[in-house]
Design a protein around this motif. Sequence first.
Motif, short mmCIF file in Angstrom:
data_model
loop_
_atom_site.label_atom_id
_atom_site.label_comp_id
_atom_site.label_asym_id
_atom_site.label_seq_id
_atom_site.Cartn_x
_atom_site.Cartn_y
_atom_site.Cartn_z
N VAL A 227 0.83 -1.21 0.00
CA VAL A 227 0.00 0.00 0.00
C VAL A 227 0.86 1.26 0.00
N SER A 228 1.89 1.29 0.86
CA SER A 228 2.63 2.54 1.01
C SER A 228 4.14 2.38 1.18
N GLY A 229 4.63 1.16 1.21
CA GLY A 229 6.06 0.95 1.43
C GLY A 229 6.88 1.05 0.15
N LYS A 230 8.17 0.99 0.30
CA LYS A 230 9.09 1.04 -0.83
C LYS A 230 9.66 -0.34 -1.12
N LEU A 262 5.51 0.56 -7.89
CA LEU A 262 4.84 1.29 -6.82
C LEU A 262 5.79 2.29 -6.15
N THR A 263 7.02 1.90 -6.00
CA THR A 263 8.02 2.81 -5.42
C THR A 263 8.22 4.01 -6.34
N PHE A 264 8.27 3.76 -7.62
CA PHE A 264 8.42 4.85 -8.59
C PHE A 264 7.23 5.79 -8.55
N LEU A 265 6.02 5.25 -8.38
CA LEU A 265 4.82 6.10 -8.28
C LEU A 265 4.93 7.03 -7.08
N SER A 266 5.38 6.51 -5.96
CA SER A 266 5.54 7.35 -4.76
C SER A 266 6.56 8.45 -5.01
N GLU A 270 5.95 12.89 -5.37
CA GLU A 270 6.68 13.87 -4.56
C GLU A 270 7.63 14.74 -5.38
N LEU A 271 8.16 14.18 -6.47
CA LEU A 271 9.19 14.89 -7.24
C LEU A 271 8.80 15.00 -8.71
N VAL A 303 1.45 6.66 -14.81
CA VAL A 303 2.40 7.75 -14.70
C VAL A 303 2.74 8.26 -16.09
N HIS A 304 2.91 9.59 -16.20
CA HIS A 304 3.36 10.20 -17.45
C HIS A 304 4.71 10.85 -17.18
N SER A 305 5.70 10.48 -17.96
CA SER A 305 7.03 11.04 -17.72
C SER A 305 7.87 10.95 -18.99
#
Length: 356
Positions: A227-230, A262-266, A270-271, A303-305
């Motif tokens: 859910v929220s970890g890296k 998921l880590t990349f989404l977090s 933020e950045l 994600v769009h990048s």
Amino acid sequence: MSVPAFIDITEEDQASELRAYIKGKGAEISEENSPEGLHMDLTQIIDACDVCLQDDDKDAESVMNSIVSLLLILETEKQEALVQRLCEKLVQFREGERMHPPKPVFFLYFFFPNTPFCSFKGYLSTGAVRRWIVDWDLDTEKKHTLLRLLYEALVDCKKSETAAKVMVELLGSYTEDNASQARLDAHRCIVNALKDPTTFLFDHLLALKPVRFLEGELIHDLLTIFVSGKLSAYVKFYQSNKDFVDSLGLLHEQNTVKMRLLTFLSMAVELQEISFDTMEQELQIGAEEVEAFVIEAVRTKMVHSKIDQTQRKVVVSYSTYRTFGRPQWQQLHENLTSWKQKLSSVKTSLQTLTTT
């Protein structure tokens, strides 16, 4: 030809009427009752009943109603095999003809609650089940059983997204008082969600009471990481609980791929700009893998990048939130308020221009 109404006649006569009707439809069956009794009559009738399924709903339902009524008076030890035989016959016909089964057959589920309906569950659909729950005024236990059966059917049909919604509906119907009764369902829901390669967002599961009941257990800890970890948190968890993760039927490699995204989404939330060095460190990949990873991430549409090879960074224009709680709602409110104010300013400017 109309189907006789089997009222106030003996079981033998009812079986005889069924035989005559099915034979009239073209089935290879004798009109004479079997000397071995009702059990053999029903065996032969069920084997030949698929000729009736090509009729309109009314005729098919009449025949099936009669078969079900005869099944009910059989000895208990003889019922299960015939019920299963009937279910398999109906499933085979539906798969070949793409037709819906006659409605009375669904009452088999309630007349024979202990019969394994693994073949019959292919008939269930989300909309139909919800209608039955309302129309039949089911009690809580039967509602849970029916939703559970639908969930299993959808999983078997590889309709993971719809299956997940049904399981969430099932778990959401439990209260604080009976949440412990859904422990196995909650456990299975988490495992199937983590295993599904198309599912990436899990925060809604943590709010379900049966899932909250699992707090303190390894399965809940694993869900929390997703859910929220890296990625680093997952790797550490796996190193300490390898046997547990493997016992769930989850593949470490697939988990790693999902946690990397998921880590990349977090990070992307933020950045707006992420250096290659940060990508390599947080995602545990080599410099030569960054571009391929970003391309795959963009393909998920979460994600769009863009990649800036010159400055060795990834520029993010949009990213899906892994969790959406009060802070995110507050941010959305602020963004909409700002947008409204800007539109109002543009409107005022346009009005000024048109009046000058």
